[in-house]
Scaffold this active site. Sequence first.
Site, PDB file in Angstrom:
ATOM      1  N   ARG A  32      19.094  77.774  55.398  1.00 34.75           N
ATOM      2  CA  ARG A  32      19.207  79.347  55.894  1.00 34.75           C
ATOM      3  C   ARG A  32      19.785  80.068  54.998  1.00 34.75           C
ATOM      4  O   ARG A  32      20.699  79.452  54.261  1.00 34.75           O
ATOM      5  CB  ARG A  32      20.006  79.074  57.430  1.00 34.75           C
ATOM      6  CG  ARG A  32      19.450  78.358  58.250  1.00 34.75           C
ATOM      7  CD  ARG A  32      20.547  78.322  59.782  1.00 34.75           C
ATOM      8  NE  ARG A  32      19.694  77.208  60.364  1.00 34.75           N
ATOM      9  CZ  ARG A  32      18.449  77.452  61.033  1.00 34.75           C
ATOM     10  NH1 ARG A  32      17.811  78.610  61.025  1.00 34.75           N
ATOM     11  NH2 ARG A  32      17.758  76.512  61.893  1.00 34.75           N
ATOM     12  N   ASP A  33      19.561  81.394  55.104  1.00 33.74           N
ATOM     13  CA  ASP A  33      20.266  82.528  53.903  1.00 33.74           C
ATOM     14  C   ASP A  33      21.766  82.497  54.671  1.00 33.74           C
ATOM     15  O   ASP A  33      22.091  82.664  55.873  1.00 33.74           O
ATOM     16  CB  ASP A  33      19.641  83.811  54.186  1.00 33.74           C
ATOM     17  CG  ASP A  33      20.052  84.480  52.988  1.00 33.74           C
ATOM     18  OD1 ASP A  33      19.171  84.870  52.241  1.00 33.74           O
ATOM     19  OD2 ASP A  33      21.109  84.919  52.989  1.00 33.74           O
ATOM     20  N   ILE A  34      22.891  82.483  53.709  1.00 30.68           N
ATOM     21  CA  ILE A  34      24.110  82.557  53.859  1.00 30.68           C
ATOM     22  C   ILE A  34      24.770  83.964  54.496  1.00 30.68           C
ATOM     23  O   ILE A  34      25.395  83.952  55.116  1.00 30.68           O
ATOM     24  CB  ILE A  34      24.922  82.113  52.557  1.00 30.68           C
ATOM     25  CG1 ILE A  34      26.232  81.611  53.042  1.00 30.68           C
ATOM     26  CG2 ILE A  34      25.000  83.348  51.611  1.00 30.68           C
ATOM     27  CD1 ILE A  34      27.199  81.116  51.812  1.00 30.68           C
ATOM     28  N   ASN A  91      11.518  88.670  45.896  1.00 25.62           N
ATOM     29  CA  ASN A  91      12.149  89.826  45.186  1.00 25.62           C
ATOM     30  C   ASN A  91      11.764  89.304  43.581  1.00 25.62           C
ATOM     31  O   ASN A  91      12.504  88.239  43.364  1.00 25.62           O
ATOM     32  CB  ASN A  91      13.451  90.187  45.350  1.00 25.62           C
ATOM     33  CG  ASN A  91      13.869  90.720  46.712  1.00 25.62           C
ATOM     34  OD1 ASN A  91      13.080  91.722  47.053  1.00 25.62           O
ATOM     35  ND2 ASN A  91      14.828  90.472  47.603  1.00 25.62           N
ATOM     36  N   GLU A  99      18.562  88.740  43.132  1.00 23.63           N
ATOM     37  CA  GLU A  99      20.073  88.436  43.153  1.00 23.63           C
ATOM     38  C   GLU A  99      20.027  86.916  42.310  1.00 23.63           C
ATOM     39  O   GLU A  99      21.003  86.723  41.472  1.00 23.63           O
ATOM     40  CB  GLU A  99      20.866  88.426  44.169  1.00 23.63           C
ATOM     41  CG  GLU A  99      20.852  89.708  44.465  1.00 23.63           C
ATOM     42  CD  GLU A  99      21.597  89.873  46.082  1.00 23.63           C
ATOM     43  OE1 GLU A  99      22.026  88.876  46.391  1.00 23.63           O
ATOM     44  OE2 GLU A  99      21.717  90.913  46.705  1.00 23.63           O
ATOM     45  N   VAL A 100      19.150  86.209  42.810  1.00 27.41           N
ATOM     46  CA  VAL A 100      19.355  84.802  42.572  1.00 27.41           C
ATOM     47  C   VAL A 100      18.323  84.310  41.389  1.00 27.41           C
ATOM     48  O   VAL A 100      17.005  84.511  41.880  1.00 27.41           O
ATOM     49  CB  VAL A 100      19.421  83.713  43.499  1.00 27.41           C
ATOM     50  CG1 VAL A 100      19.369  82.173  42.721  1.00 27.41           C
ATOM     51  CG2 VAL A 100      20.618  83.995  44.307  1.00 27.41           C
ATOM     52  N   HIS A 104      12.285  82.247  44.900  1.00 32.07           N
ATOM     53  CA  HIS A 104      12.891  81.984  46.315  1.00 32.07           C
ATOM     54  C   HIS A 104      11.739  82.856  47.155  1.00 32.07           C
ATOM     55  O   HIS A 104      11.531  84.033  46.619  1.00 32.07           O
ATOM     56  CB  HIS A 104      14.256  82.115  46.605  1.00 32.07           C
ATOM     57  CG  HIS A 104      14.830  83.278  46.378  1.00 32.07           C
ATOM     58  ND1 HIS A 104      15.368  83.514  44.993  1.00 32.07           N
ATOM     59  CD2 HIS A 104      15.214  84.297  47.097  1.00 32.07           C
ATOM     60  CE1 HIS A 104      15.945  84.516  45.029  1.00 32.07           C
ATOM     61  NE2 HIS A 104      15.685  85.184  46.214  1.00 32.07           N
ATOM     62  N   HIS A 106      12.089  84.456  51.050  1.00 32.19           N
ATOM     63  CA  HIS A 106      12.833  84.869  52.324  1.00 32.19           C
ATOM     64  C   HIS A 106      11.849  84.740  53.578  1.00 32.19           C
ATOM     65  O   HIS A 106      10.520  85.282  53.176  1.00 32.19           O
ATOM     66  CB  HIS A 106      13.378  86.469  52.136  1.00 32.19           C
ATOM     67  CG  HIS A 106      14.262  86.588  51.028  1.00 32.19           C
ATOM     68  ND1 HIS A 106      15.575  86.675  51.509  1.00 32.19           N
ATOM     69  CD2 HIS A 106      14.065  86.785  49.956  1.00 32.19           C
ATOM     70  CE1 HIS A 106      16.167  86.779  50.200  1.00 32.19           C
ATOM     71  NE2 HIS A 106      15.298  87.016  49.382  1.00 32.19           N
TER      72      HIS A 106
HETATM   73  P1  AMP Z   1      17.384  87.934  46.221  1.00 31.24           P
HETATM   74  O1  AMP Z   1      17.973  89.240  46.273  1.00 31.24           O
HETATM   75  O2  AMP Z   1      16.036  87.847  46.841  1.00 31.24           O
HETATM   76  O3  AMP Z   1      17.536  87.227  45.106  1.00 31.24           O
HETATM   77  O4  AMP Z   1      17.995  87.033  47.465  1.00 31.24           O
HETATM   78  C1  AMP Z   1      19.124  86.063  47.336  1.00 31.24           C
HETATM   79  C2  AMP Z   1      19.370  85.554  48.710  1.00 31.24           C
HETATM   80  O5  AMP Z   1      20.287  84.425  48.543  1.00 31.24           O
HETATM   81  C3  AMP Z   1      20.541  86.578  49.584  1.00 31.24           C
HETATM   82  O6  AMP Z   1      19.887  86.985  50.670  1.00 31.24           O
HETATM   83  C4  AMP Z   1      21.712  85.793  49.612  1.00 31.24           C
HETATM   84  O7  AMP Z   1      22.297  86.003  51.090  1.00 31.24           O
HETATM   85  C5  AMP Z   1      21.215  84.283  49.560  1.00 31.24           C
HETATM   86  N1  AMP Z   1      22.111  83.273  48.964  1.00 31.24           N
HETATM   87  C6  AMP Z   1      22.954  83.567  48.121  1.00 31.24           C
HETATM   88  N2  AMP Z   1      23.951  82.282  48.007  1.00 31.24           N
HETATM   89  C7  AMP Z   1      23.439  81.665  48.883  1.00 31.24           C
HETATM   90  C8  AMP Z   1      23.854  80.149  49.336  1.00 31.24           C
HETATM   91  N3  AMP Z   1      24.729  79.471  48.558  1.00 31.24           N
HETATM   92  N4  AMP Z   1      23.257  79.565  50.371  1.00 31.24           N
HETATM   93  C9  AMP Z   1      22.392  80.377  51.028  1.00 31.24           C
HETATM   94  N5  AMP Z   1      21.878  81.487  50.686  1.00 31.24           N
HETATM   95  C10 AMP Z   1      22.428  82.216  49.644  1.00 31.24           C
END
Ligand code: AMP
Length: 121
Positions: A32-34, A91, A99-100, A104, A106
Amino acid sequence: MAYDPENIFAKILRGEIPCDKIYEDDTALAFRDINPQAPVHLLVIPKGSYESLDDFSDNASDAEIAGFFRAVGTVAREAGAVEAGYRFLANNGPDAHQEVPHFHVHVFAGRDLGGMIKRAP
Ligand code: AMP
């Protein structure tokens, strides 16, 4: 850009930080997304070290790619999202606000998700 093994999803894969896991197989992990943007907001990540969809589509094996996308479908199905519908989104890079830096997707569901993308002002 080289893959950063210290990114948060790499740490989740190594078990260094927890996640709310909902699915795992040989090629993929889902949790699950945080910071959920919909009643159901899931993330599906490959177990291999790929920083983006671009990296994954260029460098992953056919088995990894097939396994990963089957996992996305399974996760959505097991979440009960098929009948009402869901959206999956990836993304890729700065303009998409990735961001990460671990590939991944969503999976959003549980409400009317609205239009696909905001128009430019
Ligand atoms: P993106 O902008 O596509 O890279 O999305 C990164 C997603 O990772 C965001 O929706 C964050 O809320 C989610 N996220 C970041 N850290 C965590 C975590 N530790 N556990 C679950 N989701 C996370």
